[in-house]
Scaffold this motif. Sequence first.
Motif, mmCIF file in Angstrom:
data_model
loop_
_atom_site.group_PDB
_atom_site.id
_atom_site.type_symbol
_atom_site.label_atom_id
_atom_site.label_comp_id
_atom_site.label_asym_id
_atom_site.label_seq_id
_atom_site.Cartn_x
_atom_site.Cartn_y
_atom_site.Cartn_z
ATOM 1 N N UNK A 79 -6.494 -46.911 29.673
ATOM 2 C CA UNK A 79 -5.022 -46.827 29.885
ATOM 3 C C UNK A 79 -4.386 -45.345 30.395
ATOM 4 N N UNK A 80 -4.956 -44.314 30.011
ATOM 5 C CA UNK A 80 -4.782 -42.980 30.200
ATOM 6 C C UNK A 80 -5.028 -42.717 31.799
ATOM 7 N N UNK A 81 -4.388 -41.745 32.360
ATOM 8 C CA UNK A 81 -4.675 -41.643 33.774
ATOM 9 C C UNK A 81 -5.722 -41.016 34.157
ATOM 10 N N UNK A 82 -6.874 -40.682 33.159
ATOM 11 C CA UNK A 82 -7.886 -39.922 33.311
ATOM 12 C C UNK A 82 -9.013 -40.579 32.250
ATOM 13 N N UNK A 83 -10.317 -40.525 32.258
ATOM 14 C CA UNK A 83 -11.208 -40.652 31.320
ATOM 15 C C UNK A 83 -11.180 -39.624 30.387
ATOM 16 N N UNK A 84 -11.643 -39.733 29.168
ATOM 17 C CA UNK A 84 -11.652 -38.797 28.231
ATOM 18 C C UNK A 84 -10.384 -37.881 28.054
ATOM 19 N N UNK A 85 -9.278 -38.852 27.703
ATOM 20 C CA UNK A 85 -7.915 -38.190 27.528
ATOM 21 C C UNK A 85 -7.509 -37.090 27.000
ATOM 22 N N UNK A 105 -17.630 -49.376 37.909
ATOM 23 C CA UNK A 105 -16.143 -49.501 38.478
ATOM 24 C C UNK A 105 -15.057 -49.032 37.312
ATOM 25 N N UNK A 106 -14.359 -47.714 37.683
ATOM 26 C CA UNK A 106 -13.565 -47.245 36.587
ATOM 27 C C UNK A 106 -12.111 -47.362 36.943
ATOM 28 N N UNK A 107 -11.229 -47.809 36.162
ATOM 29 C CA UNK A 107 -9.999 -48.214 36.264
ATOM 30 C C UNK A 107 -9.214 -47.377 35.557
ATOM 31 N N UNK A 108 -8.687 -46.355 35.825
ATOM 32 C CA UNK A 108 -7.631 -45.503 35.090
ATOM 33 C C UNK A 108 -6.223 -45.924 35.279
ATOM 34 N N UNK A 109 -5.278 -45.682 34.054
ATOM 35 C CA UNK A 109 -4.117 -45.985 34.249
ATOM 36 C C UNK A 109 -3.674 -47.504 34.098
ATOM 37 N N UNK A 131 -2.257 -54.349 34.054
ATOM 38 C CA UNK A 131 -0.808 -53.819 34.637
ATOM 39 C C UNK A 131 -0.855 -52.581 34.702
ATOM 40 N N UNK A 132 -0.408 -52.041 36.070
ATOM 41 C CA UNK A 132 -0.083 -50.591 36.153
ATOM 42 C C UNK A 132 1.244 -50.494 37.044
ATOM 43 N N UNK A 133 2.283 -50.303 36.313
ATOM 44 C CA UNK A 133 3.421 -50.248 36.901
ATOM 45 C C UNK A 133 3.961 -51.847 37.327
ATOM 46 N N UNK A 134 4.288 -51.996 38.412
ATOM 47 C CA UNK A 134 4.655 -53.145 38.973
ATOM 48 C C UNK A 134 3.375 -53.883 39.465
ATOM 49 N N UNK A 135 2.289 -53.462 39.514
ATOM 50 C CA UNK A 135 1.018 -53.656 40.126
ATOM 51 C C UNK A 135 0.046 -54.694 38.924
ATOM 52 N N UNK A 136 -0.415 -55.738 39.256
ATOM 53 C CA UNK A 136 -1.084 -56.611 38.524
ATOM 54 C C UNK A 136 -2.409 -56.648 38.975
ATOM 55 N N UNK A 146 -15.104 -53.616 23.050
ATOM 56 C CA UNK A 146 -14.084 -52.446 22.757
ATOM 57 C C UNK A 146 -14.309 -51.372 22.255
ATOM 58 N N UNK A 147 -14.060 -50.365 22.988
ATOM 59 C CA UNK A 147 -14.193 -48.928 22.837
ATOM 60 C C UNK A 147 -13.122 -47.884 22.866
ATOM 61 N N UNK A 148 -12.179 -48.445 21.772
ATOM 62 C CA UNK A 148 -10.726 -47.868 21.703
ATOM 63 C C UNK A 148 -10.347 -46.834 20.426
ATOM 64 N N UNK A 149 -11.690 -46.013 19.825
ATOM 65 C CA UNK A 149 -11.648 -45.357 18.833
ATOM 66 C C UNK A 149 -12.025 -46.265 17.616
ATOM 67 N N UNK A 150 -11.829 -45.275 16.629
ATOM 68 C CA UNK A 150 -12.222 -45.867 15.134
ATOM 69 C C UNK A 150 -11.115 -45.736 14.397
ATOM 70 N N UNK A 151 -11.045 -46.542 13.311
ATOM 71 C CA UNK A 151 -9.996 -46.724 12.109
ATOM 72 C C UNK A 151 -10.628 -46.139 10.856
ATOM 73 N N UNK A 152 -9.979 -45.281 10.007
ATOM 74 C CA UNK A 152 -10.533 -44.762 8.939
ATOM 75 C C UNK A 152 -10.506 -45.899 7.988
#
Length: 186
Positions: A79-85, A105-109, A131-136, A146-152
């Motif tokens: 989601x962020x505009x770079x890896x390792x935000x 294939x890396x897709x950022x943003x 989606x990125x802005x108006x682009x889909x 899913x590698x979106x972090x961890x929850x305590x």
Amino acid sequence: EVEVNGRRLSSRHLVIATGARPLVPELPGLGDVPYLTSDTLWQLREPPRHLLVLGGGPIGCELAQSLALLGIPVTLVELADQLLPREERDVAEALAAQLARNGIQVLTGWRTERVDARPAEEGLPIRLHLRRGDETRAIEGDQLLLALGRVANVSGFGLEELGVELAPRGTLKVDGFLATNYPSIL
């Protein structure tokens, strides 16, 4: 005082070290497709034909690269505009270049808006709508990681009943000495 397996233990200080679990987002359609996490990835018995990775943090990048180096096609979405935000942009750019050299294939943003399960006869069974802005765009794979972090892990231990405070990100709220609002609970 705590009770563990029917046995009461008491101490001047208690350390609560309950670990964490992978974050599973509320994403439309996610319940309709099988997905992997860093905990369940190791249950795979066949290599994916095309792995989709949601999350460009340390875990997502490490697992994407590991599988790509084994010859598996991988698309990583962040989601962020770079890896390792949380890291310096120079580090993120160097990593993105290396992952690209590894065939990822890396897709950022890009924001993942929903997941669709597709019939097997229509190709790869999982489609992510981005989606990125108006682009889909849509990308497809046969496994989703899913590698979106961890929850305590903070519930189910009686902390709610005691009134132990939580921080906004769902961890225990602690001071500079790692004490909760109960100074004897760390």
